[in-house]
Write a protein that holds these residues in place. Structure first.
Motif, mmCIF file in Angstrom:
data_model
loop_
_atom_site.group_PDB
_atom_site.id
_atom_site.type_symbol
_atom_site.label_atom_id
_atom_site.label_comp_id
_atom_site.label_asym_id
_atom_site.label_seq_id
_atom_site.Cartn_x
_atom_site.Cartn_y
_atom_site.Cartn_z
ATOM 1 N N SER A 155 31.023 -8.696 -91.349
ATOM 2 C CA SER A 155 32.410 -8.924 -91.008
ATOM 3 C C SER A 155 32.786 -10.060 -91.612
ATOM 4 O O SER A 155 31.999 -11.077 -92.264
ATOM 5 N N ASN A 201 43.338 -12.743 -91.329
ATOM 6 C CA ASN A 201 42.829 -11.364 -91.904
ATOM 7 C C ASN A 201 41.360 -11.262 -91.433
ATOM 8 O O ASN A 201 40.339 -12.199 -91.245
ATOM 9 N N ALA A 203 38.165 -8.594 -91.117
ATOM 10 C CA ALA A 203 37.699 -7.447 -91.805
ATOM 11 C C ALA A 203 36.217 -7.019 -91.327
ATOM 12 O O ALA A 203 35.474 -8.009 -91.057
ATOM 13 N N GLN A 205 32.960 -4.231 -92.226
ATOM 14 C CA GLN A 205 32.374 -3.332 -93.121
ATOM 15 C C GLN A 205 31.132 -2.726 -92.673
ATOM 16 O O GLN A 205 30.210 -3.659 -92.255
ATOM 17 N N LYS A 214 35.329 0.187 -94.596
ATOM 18 C CA LYS A 214 35.985 -1.206 -94.343
ATOM 19 C C LYS A 214 36.964 -1.111 -93.578
ATOM 20 O O LYS A 214 37.967 -0.305 -93.645
ATOM 21 N N GLU A 216 40.273 -3.258 -91.799
ATOM 22 C CA GLU A 216 40.821 -4.781 -91.879
ATOM 23 C C GLU A 216 42.088 -4.921 -91.000
ATOM 24 O O GLU A 216 42.944 -3.803 -91.014
ATOM 25 N N GLY A 218 45.477 -7.513 -90.808
ATOM 26 C CA GLY A 218 46.056 -8.643 -91.037
ATOM 27 C C GLY A 218 47.277 -8.997 -90.426
ATOM 28 O O GLY A 218 47.804 -8.274 -89.924
#
Lengths: 665, 232
Positions: A155, A201, A203, A205, A214, A216, A218
């Motif tokens: 992450s 942000n 994320a 993965q 992935k 994400e 934001g």
């Protein structure tokens, strides 16, 4: 050396002196002696006349010990508020296992405080300057933290903050007057009270054996406050102030996936992105007379605009190896967008008395689809030669609804619905080649066609004398472009690089009810770099760039108001010399010059702004290394800028001296 | 380095004089993600077959010879990391180097930005806009110039084409990085057969005062929240 050792021993308890470098830093100063337009010098060279501080520092602390390493480097030049700081922490053995990366950068952007120039004014000033230094502080702070959560999950969290504050010059000018002749040449500026952008942000993965996924999320929060100030220098001497506050929140969610369907042969994936943005602007526009009292002009009280934007984008891609030597890369993008804007514009007409006399209400909506396709094909089967081709297509179908009502006067209402069809395609073919050990060649040809069609399905009729805005039916752009690069090495110490580019762009606009009219934007550019290395210690580099660029419109031959073709030609020469005289002494010199000769005087028709100018600079410096840990670099330079087309009001000359001392501890 | 090989940009000599090429397969053994995605990039075209002994045709054509970086266990000081270095880009992109030396330019030479601030050299969008980018045409520009992003009540369609219709992002001899610095900037799209009429209004009295955006009229060229003619 004998003097240095006791000094270092004195510091060693503090610095942990060891064989490997611990600290490297470069303090020093630079001072300019500038004559004539100091503000223009600051604007173009991005520095005040004196600058001092630490040009660079690098610290290699092992403060955390154990499994983590740290990196710290940066810069601090105080008068320009030119700061860099990079501070990273990472796992020693595996940098992806855990890391924190921090960055701060700032600098000051300077602006010239003069506006336009009108040669014909003789009894009054023909140019003006603001009695104010204009500068904008720009900064960027970010931190990124990430690592592996498990064998397959990782992450990353990122926060970024961008800030601007200060004053900047506008490129729209206020009114000056001499007799009955008015020209807009008085400089105008905006006070940037606060530009603050926060971006978050997060994320996650997951890595699979044959791919990855992935996720994400934001979030952006943006706030911008400005005060625009335009003061006329005519007989009325009105001041116009525009006070704007803009706020925005934006959420973005993205999913990206990728999979090796056939190992080393077929890679496929997709991106799915949803954006949701809310924005709001409030604005007050006031006009004051020379005594500071409200006066007629434009006066708007608490105008407000709100926006909502939704956008969904889906983009699959494929990377396919066709046999041994063919590579095909295909991508598709589908997007749906809807934007809703509502605005209210209350005006206090005539002599302002704080009472709203007229209010416009606006509601504009646009929504529609965009589909794009891109294909790239490379062939790598031939030795030393790779041809490629690329095709790109885009189709847009957008509906725009514009509704504007005037609460006091319905004759000013305006309604329109426009169907926009935008079709684009681009084709490229080219190659890279290395036919001989001493020769490298590449070339590319592009053709691009853009067509924007606007069809009004519903529209309030324009008056006989005044059109509504957006009266374009069609706009077509055709671009042809060719460029080539050549690198030749006939001798081991002589290297020549050559680049040539030709382009031609045709704009064809058809206004409602009239025939289409075409304009052209054409250019030829060629650049040369010659590098000579007659000895290992000596390198000379010479760069020459020639640009011949012209914009032609039918107004160039107009009988009533001819606007000559616009030339953007320029030539540039950059020279540099590096000579390592010995292991402890080196010499460096750089010289640059660029010039253009484009000015055409057509002041009776319009305000010409093509440039006749020349700029050059020379810098020499030596680096003396009395020891392995100390390098002293004094330097000298001079430069000048002459701009004849503005009657030399922006000219400047300068000389400077600097001294930087690099220590390694 | 083999000094007879032209793919060696002379610049590499000054950076890692004792390094040797190792080949992009060696790079891929550690930088798996970059290697896999590189084929989608426009820069993948520079990979040439049959140049044995000349390994600088992919990764090392930009990052320089990598032997010292490999020997140092991935020592970042032994390889060109282009996040802080632009000279490697300028070896091929010569004209952009000349543009950054013009009077008005993004602060690349001042060290406040690098080529990678706007361009992704490894990814599918080396040029940061295309019909298939997951992000919008102007997203790179508005990441710093957010106040120009909009949305606006009344939009200017030139922006949906690209910021580069009016601005040269690398450098220009004109203020605000403009491509043209007078009425031609707007007239190339807006000229009509009956010029000096634009729309249905004669502009013969306005044109002498200044340019479309500087003469006190169409000042909100990026878009306006309150005026359909982009005046406020």
């Amino acid at each position: 050396m004998k003097k240095i050792i006791p000094f270092m021993l004195l510091l060693s308890p503090l610095l942990g002196f060891a064989k490997d470098p611990v600290l490297q830093f470069t303090p020093g100063f630079i001072f300019f002696n500038v004559e004539k337009d100091k503000q223009k010098f600051e604007e173009q060279n991005m520095t005040k006349v004196s600058n001092w501080g630490v040009e660079s520092f690098q610290f290699f602390p092992n403060v955390l010990g154990g499994k983590f390493d740290t990196e710290l480097q940066g810069k601090a030049l105080i008068p320009n508020k030119d700061y860099d700081l990079f501070f990273n922490i990472f796992h020693k053995e595996d940098k992806d296992l855990f890391y924190i990366k921090n960055k701060f950068q700032s600098f000051t952007k300077y602006y010239d405080n003069s506006g336009g120039y009108y040669k014909t004014y003789t009894t009054e000033p023909n140019s003006f300057t603001l009695d104010k230094d204009l500068k904008l502080f720009v900064s960027d702070l970010s931190t990124k933290m990430g690592g592996k959560l498990s064998e397959t999950w990782s992450s990353e969290f990122e926060y970024a903050y961008k800030h601007k504050s200060g004053d900047f010059a506008n490129y729209n000018w206020a009114n000056a007057q001499q007799g009955a002749t008015q020209r807009r040449i008085v400089p105008v500026y905006t006070e940037q009270k606060g530009y603050d952008l926060h971006e978050f942000n997060l994320a996650f993965q997951k890595a699979y054996e044959t791919g990855k996924l992935k996720l994400e999320q934001g979030f952006v929060r943006f706030r911008d406050k400005t005060l625009y100030q335009e003061k006329n220098q005519d007989t009325a001497a009105k001041l116009q102030q525009q006070d704007e506050v803009f706020k925005e929140k934006s959420f973005t969610s993205t999913i990206l996936g990728e999979k090796d369907f056939i190992s080393d042969k077929l890679l496929g994936g997709f991106s799915l992105r949803y954006e949701n943005t809310y924005g709001k602007e409030t604005e007050n526009l006031d006009t004051f007379d020379s005594n500071g009292a409200g006066t007629s002009g434009k006066n708007f009280i608490d105008a407000q605009a709100k926006h909502t934007l939704h956008q969904l984008v889906f983009s699959p891609f494929m990377l396919y190896t066709l046999g041994t030597n063919w590579f095909l890369n295909g991508r598709v993008r589908t997007a749906y967008k809807k934007r809703i804007s509502k605005a209210t514009y209350p005006e206090d007409t005539d002599t302002p008395n704080g009472t709203v006399d007229e209010t416009f209400n606006m509601k504009n909506i646009d929504f529609g689809w965009q589909i794009g396709e891109q294909f790239n094909l490379n062939y790598k089967g031939w030795n030393r030669f790779t041809p490629y081709a690329r095709a790109e297509f885009e189709q847009n179908a957008i509906t725009l609804k514009e509704d504007q009502t005037n609460q006091e006067d319905s004759t000013n209402n305006f309604f329109r619905e426009t169907d926009q069809t935008i079709l684009k395609y681009l084709m490229s073919v080219g190659f890279y080649s290395y036919p001989f050990q001493w020769l490298k060649v590449s070339a590319q040809y592009n053709f691009k066609h853009d067509l924007d069609k606007y069809k009004d399905s519903r529209e309030t009729a324009a008056s006989s004398s005044s059109d509504k805005s957006a009266f374009v039916d069609d706009l077509t752009q055709l671009t042809n472009r060719f460029h080539t690069n050549l690198a030749v090495r006939p001798l081991s110490w002589f290297h020549l690089n050559f680049r040539y580019e030709w382009f031609s762009k045709k704009y064809s606009m058809q206004k409602e009810g009239l025939d289409p009219e075409s304009s052209y934007f054409n250019g030829i550019k060629h650049a040369y770099i010659a590098t000579l290395m007659p000895m290992n210690q000596l390198t000379l580099v010479e760069t020459l760039a020639f640009n011949k660029i012209q914009t032609q419109t039918p107004a160039g031959g107009n009988a009533t108001l001819p606007i000559p073709y616009f030339n953007s030609d320029y030539k540039a020469v950059l020279s540099s010399l590096n000579y390592d005289v010995s292991s402890s002494f080196s010499f460096k010199a750089t010289h640059s010059i660029n010039w253009s000769d484009n000015y055409i005087n057509f002041e009776s028709q319009a305000l010409p702004n093509a440039i006749d100018q020349k700029q050059q600079s020379l810098e020499v410096k030596i680096a003396w290394k009395p020891s392995e840990t100390l390098t002293i670099t004094p330097g000298y330079g001079f430069g000048k800028y002459d701009i004849d087309s503005r009657n030399n009001i922006d000219d400047y000359d300068y000389h400077y001296g600097n001294l930087w001392v690099n220590w390694i501890l | 380095m083999n000094q007879n090989i032209v793919v060696d940009p002379p610049y590499f000599k000054n950076v890692q004089p004792n390094a040797k090429y190792v080949g992009s397969d060696t790079c891929a053994s550690c930088h798996t993600d970059h290697a896999k995605n590189f084929e989608k990039s426009a820069h993948a075209r520079i990979e040439l077959k049959g140049v044995e002994g000349v390994h600088g045709t992919t990764c090392e054509s930009c990052h320089g010879p990598g032997s010292l970086h490999v020997a140092g266990g991935g020592d970042k000081t032994k390889i060109l990391t282009l996040k802080k270095d632009n000279e490697s880009c300028f070896q091929c992109h010569i004209d952009q180097k000349a543009q950054f030396n013009l009077q008005y330019h993004h602060p690349i030479q001042e060290g406040k930005m690098t080529c990678t601030s706007c361009h992704d050299p490894h990814g599918p969008d080396a040029k940061p806009w295309s019909a298939v980018s997951i992000r919008g045409t102007n997203d790179v520009c508005v990441s710093c110039h957010r106040d120009k992003k909009g949305p606006f009540t009344w939009e200017h369609e030139a922006l949906s084409s690209s910021c580069t219709e009016c601005h040269n992002p690398h450098g220009s001899i004109h203020p605000k990085l403009l491509v043209q610095n007078d009425l031609n900037l707007c007239l190339k799209c807006h000229v009509q057969p009956n010029w000096p009429t634009v729309g249905k209004r004669s502009h013969s009295a306005f044109a002498p005062r200044g340019n479309c955006w500087s003469a006190g009229c169409h000042t909100q060229v990026h878009g306006s929240n309150f005026d359909d003619h982009l005046r406020y």
